[in-house]
Design a protein around this motif. Structure first.
Motif, PDB file in Angstrom:
ATOM      1  N   ALA A 310      -8.427  17.435   4.930  1.00  0.00           N
ATOM      2  CA  ALA A 310      -8.714  16.038   5.239  1.00  0.00           C
ATOM      3  C   ALA A 310      -8.281  15.144   4.078  1.00  0.00           C
ATOM      4  CB  ALA A 310     -10.202  15.860   5.529  1.00  0.00           C
ATOM      5  N   GLY A 311      -7.994  13.888   4.396  1.00  0.00           N
ATOM      6  CA  GLY A 311      -7.592  12.930   3.371  1.00  0.00           C
ATOM      7  C   GLY A 311      -6.911  11.727   3.974  1.00  0.00           C
ATOM      8  N   LEU A 312      -6.703  10.705   3.149  1.00  0.00           N
ATOM      9  CA  LEU A 312      -6.051   9.476   3.588  1.00  0.00           C
ATOM     10  C   LEU A 312      -4.601   9.481   3.126  1.00  0.00           C
ATOM     11  CD1 LEU A 312      -6.292   6.687   4.928  1.00  0.00           C
ATOM     12  CD2 LEU A 312      -6.963   5.765   2.696  1.00  0.00           C
ATOM     13  N   TRP A 313      -3.684   9.256   4.072  1.00  0.00           N
ATOM     14  CA  TRP A 313      -2.249   9.232   3.799  1.00  0.00           C
ATOM     15  C   TRP A 313      -1.685   7.869   4.130  1.00  0.00           C
ATOM     16  CZ3 TRP A 313       0.846  13.436   2.105  1.00  0.00           C
ATOM     17  CH2 TRP A 313       0.153  14.633   1.944  1.00  0.00           C
ATOM     18  N   ASN A 314      -0.700   7.429   3.343  1.00  0.00           N
ATOM     19  CA  ASN A 314       0.011   6.179   3.586  1.00  0.00           C
ATOM     20  C   ASN A 314       1.492   6.453   3.777  1.00  0.00           C
ATOM     21  OD1 ASN A 314      -2.172   4.416   3.435  1.00  0.00           O
ATOM     22  ND2 ASN A 314      -2.023   4.221   1.206  1.00  0.00           N
ATOM     23  N   CYS A 315       2.075   5.780   4.768  1.00  0.00           N
ATOM     24  CA  CYS A 315       3.530   5.819   4.941  1.00  0.00           C
ATOM     25  C   CYS A 315       4.081   4.437   4.633  1.00  0.00           C
ATOM     26  CB  CYS A 315       3.906   6.241   6.358  1.00  0.00           C
ATOM     27  SG  CYS A 315       5.718   6.365   6.583  1.00  0.00           S
ATOM     28  N   HIS A 316       5.041   4.367   3.734  1.00  0.00           N
ATOM     29  CA  HIS A 316       5.637   3.101   3.327  1.00  0.00           C
ATOM     30  C   HIS A 316       7.100   3.044   3.761  1.00  0.00           C
ATOM     31  CE1 HIS A 316       2.079   2.634   0.847  1.00  0.00           C
ATOM     32  NE2 HIS A 316       2.373   3.750   0.196  1.00  0.00           N
ATOM     33  N   LEU A 317       7.513   1.877   4.222  1.00  0.00           N
ATOM     34  CA  LEU A 317       8.930   1.598   4.427  1.00  0.00           C
ATOM     35  C   LEU A 317       9.366   0.751   3.237  1.00  0.00           C
ATOM     36  CD1 LEU A 317      10.642   0.487   7.747  1.00  0.00           C
ATOM     37  CD2 LEU A 317      11.459  -0.214   5.514  1.00  0.00           C
ATOM     38  N   ILE A 318      10.268   1.292   2.443  1.00  0.00           N
ATOM     39  CA  ILE A 318      10.651   0.664   1.179  1.00  0.00           C
ATOM     40  C   ILE A 318      12.123   0.276   1.233  1.00  0.00           C
ATOM     41  CG2 ILE A 318      10.824   0.987  -1.315  1.00  0.00           C
ATOM     42  CD1 ILE A 318       8.557   3.027  -1.080  1.00  0.00           C
ATOM     43  N   GLU A 319      12.378  -0.971   0.873  1.00  0.00           N
ATOM     44  CA  GLU A 319      13.759  -1.478   0.806  1.00  0.00           C
ATOM     45  C   GLU A 319      13.958  -2.157  -0.538  1.00  0.00           C
ATOM     46  OE1 GLU A 319      16.501  -3.666   4.012  1.00  0.00           O
ATOM     47  OE2 GLU A 319      15.026  -5.013   3.116  1.00  0.00           O
ATOM     48  N   ASP A 320      14.939  -1.687  -1.295  1.00  0.00           N
ATOM     49  CA  ASP A 320      15.203  -2.227  -2.638  1.00  0.00           C
ATOM     50  C   ASP A 320      13.938  -2.220  -3.491  1.00  0.00           C
ATOM     51  OD1 ASP A 320      17.911  -2.686  -2.175  1.00  0.00           O
ATOM     52  OD2 ASP A 320      17.532  -4.669  -1.325  1.00  0.00           O
ATOM     53  N   ASP A 321      13.225  -1.090  -3.456  1.00  0.00           N
ATOM     54  CA  ASP A 321      11.994  -0.902  -4.251  1.00  0.00           C
ATOM     55  C   ASP A 321      10.879  -1.857  -3.864  1.00  0.00           C
ATOM     56  OD1 ASP A 321      13.213   1.139  -5.738  1.00  0.00           O
ATOM     57  OD2 ASP A 321      14.083  -0.305  -7.139  1.00  0.00           O
ATOM     58  N   GLU A 322      10.986  -2.489  -2.703  1.00  0.00           N
ATOM     59  CA  GLU A 322       9.940  -3.379  -2.214  1.00  0.00           C
ATOM     60  C   GLU A 322       9.359  -2.814  -0.921  1.00  0.00           C
ATOM     61  OE1 GLU A 322       9.385  -7.951  -0.487  1.00  0.00           O
ATOM     62  OE2 GLU A 322      11.306  -7.295  -1.331  1.00  0.00           O
ATOM     63  N   ARG A 323       8.029  -2.735  -0.867  1.00  0.00           N
ATOM     64  CA  ARG A 323       7.370  -2.223   0.326  1.00  0.00           C
ATOM     65  C   ARG A 323       7.391  -3.285   1.428  1.00  0.00           C
ATOM     66  NH1 ARG A 323       1.909   0.779  -2.033  1.00  0.00           N
ATOM     67  NH2 ARG A 323       2.998   2.373  -3.307  1.00  0.00           N
ATOM     68  N   LYS A 324       8.047  -2.954   2.531  1.00  0.00           N
ATOM     69  CA  LYS A 324       8.141  -3.866   3.659  1.00  0.00           C
ATOM     70  C   LYS A 324       6.976  -3.661   4.634  1.00  0.00           C
ATOM     71  CE  LYS A 324      11.989  -5.860   2.442  1.00  0.00           C
ATOM     72  NZ  LYS A 324      12.049  -7.297   2.127  1.00  0.00           N
ATOM     73  N   ILE A 325       6.622  -2.389   4.896  1.00  0.00           N
ATOM     74  CA  ILE A 325       5.519  -2.056   5.799  1.00  0.00           C
ATOM     75  C   ILE A 325       4.767  -0.873   5.197  1.00  0.00           C
ATOM     76  CG2 ILE A 325       4.816  -1.516   8.164  1.00  0.00           C
ATOM     77  CD1 ILE A 325       7.505  -2.315   9.148  1.00  0.00           C
ATOM     78  N   SER A 326       3.455  -0.866   5.380  1.00  0.00           N
ATOM     79  CA  SER A 326       2.629   0.275   4.995  1.00  0.00           C
ATOM     80  C   SER A 326       1.650   0.564   6.121  1.00  0.00           C
ATOM     81  CB  SER A 326       1.870   0.000   3.691  1.00  0.00           C
ATOM     82  OG  SER A 326       2.757  -0.093   2.603  1.00  0.00           O
ATOM     83  N   LEU A 327       1.647   1.804   6.585  1.00  0.00           N
ATOM     84  CA  LEU A 327       0.698   2.247   7.599  1.00  0.00           C
ATOM     85  C   LEU A 327      -0.071   3.435   7.048  1.00  0.00           C
ATOM     86  CD1 LEU A 327       2.816   2.114  10.899  1.00  0.00           C
ATOM     87  CD2 LEU A 327       1.032   0.537  10.182  1.00  0.00           C
TER      88      LEU A 327
END
Length: 394
Positions: A310-327
């Motif tokens: 069990a645990g909390l996971w994050n998925c990031h969409l990164i463009e040019d080292d900038e996080r655009k979306i995080s789920l």
């Protein structure tokens, strides 16, 4: 169109090419002559263009007057030198210059500098270039079930555009798919905008906005809402367009549901379209280590990570080292009773498989025995028939 002022100056109004010539002033025994050279500069399309248009400038001088050899230089709206193409002159008094393709950023006042050594001429002629176009990014990211607003900003008010034009907004899920019209609009010469909703392929809203903005809202984004949203405008049979690429991201698991004790689960982070080379997906566990980080490779549209706790996971969409979306996704362990149910179900399944296997084997053995018994009976009958035939012959 002319007058002599009290200071004995000659003023000529609404100057024309035909006004060129030598003007002589006689005062008593004194005579003074002045040569007036007149230029006329015109620009194609009255200075109104769309991006990628190629303007032409025409510079005329009076053919009845001395025609010097001219050196012409052009400066754009940023006062940078522009190298036009000088077309073949039809006559000595006409110069035609062909510019490069225009961009929306070329709006503004340009300068044509005319120079001659004999007679000495240094004249700046200003002219306006208006390029009707868009100001907006080319890509937008959104998460599934979120709300996203797509905006196209036109520049017609900033450049004081005085002509009417029309346009429409289309959506295409993929390059090879059919295009669907979502709305059309028109802008009058006074700058008034009118919009009409056309498409019903999915739910969207036309937002109240400034006349120079086309704006639609998707209140609940679905994964298949991704694609190219193209805003196109038309002016006098010429077209320009601006496309926003919508990329949608989602997270899911396999299998679905809580994680049973001792089992494994796959977390999946996926986007609807291939990402550019400067973007990637990344899974990372909250308060985890470097071992708990996994990135997508180039051209991959999803990244998977296997978890067993069990645990909390994050998925990031990164463009040019900038996080655009995080789920984020919280992996929860199944209650103990569910684990027991799963174990019991597994054992029951194994028992059922064993029972069915035994039944199949027993059934096969019985069938084989019946077949052998029938074969022996057939042989016995054949034996009796043969013995009976021999007794009758005796």
């Amino acid at each position: 169109r002319s007058e002599i002022t009290n200071s004995k100056h000659l003023k000529i109004f609404d100057l024309r090419l035909s006004d060129a010539g030598i003007y002589t002033c006689v005062y008593g025994s004194q005579t003074v002559s002045i040569s007036l050279h007149v230029f006329k500069l015109t620009i194609s399309s009255d200075g109104n263009f769309l991006p990628n248009d190629i303007p032409e400038l025409t510079l005329l001088q009076n053919p009845r007057h001395l025609l010097p050899n001219l050196i012409i230089m052009l400066f754009n709206n940023n006062n940078n030198i522009v190298q036009p193409q000088l077309l073949q002159n039809e006559t000595p008094e006409k110069y035609t210059l062909k510019l490069n393709q225009l961009k929306a950023t070329d709006n503004g006042t340009w300068t044509c500098h005319v120079h001659s050594n004999s007679p000495l001429i240094n004249q700046n002629i200003s002219f306006d270039v208006k390029v009707l176009g868009f100001w907006n990014p080319e890509r937008k990211y959104a998460a599934v079930d979120s709300t996203v607003t797509l905006s196209w900003h036109l520049n017609f008010q900033q450049i004081k555009w005085k002509e009417g034009f029309t346009g429409q907004l289309n959506w295409k899920h993929q390059e090879s798919a059919a295009s669907h019209e979502l709305l059309d609009f028109n802008v009058t010469a006074r700058g008034q905008k009118h919009e009409t909703k056309k498409g019903n392929h999915f739910r969207f809203e036309i937002l109240e906005s400034k006349p120079e903005t086309i704006q639609v809202k998707l209140p609940k984004v679905h994964f298949n809402h991704s694609g190219h949203y193209k805003c196109q405008l038309e002016y006098k049979g010429r077209y320009t367009q601006s496309t926003i690429e919508l990329v949608v991201m989602k997270v899911s698991t396999n299998p679905v549901g809580p994680l049973p004790r001792g089992a494994k689960m796959t977390l999946i982070c996926q986007v609807s379209r291939p990402l550019p080379s400067n973007a990637h997906l990344r899974w990372e566990r909250v308060n985890g280590t470097q071992m708990d980080i996994k990135k997508s490779k180039h051209d991959e549209v999803k990244v998977e990570v296997n978890v067993s706790a069990a645990g909390l996971w994050n998925c990031h969409l990164i463009e040019d080292d900038e996080r655009k979306i995080s789920l984020n996704y919280s992996v929860e362990e199944a209650p103990v009773w569910i684990t027991y149910v799963v174990i019991a179900a597994s054992i029951a399944g194994s028992v059922l498989v064993f029972v069915f296997a035994c039944l199949f084997i027993i059934s096969g053995i019985s069938w084989q025995r019946r077949r052998q018994r029938a074969k022996r009976m057939a042989q016995a009958r054949q034996y009796l028939l043969e013995n009976k035939t021999c007794q009758c012959q005796q």
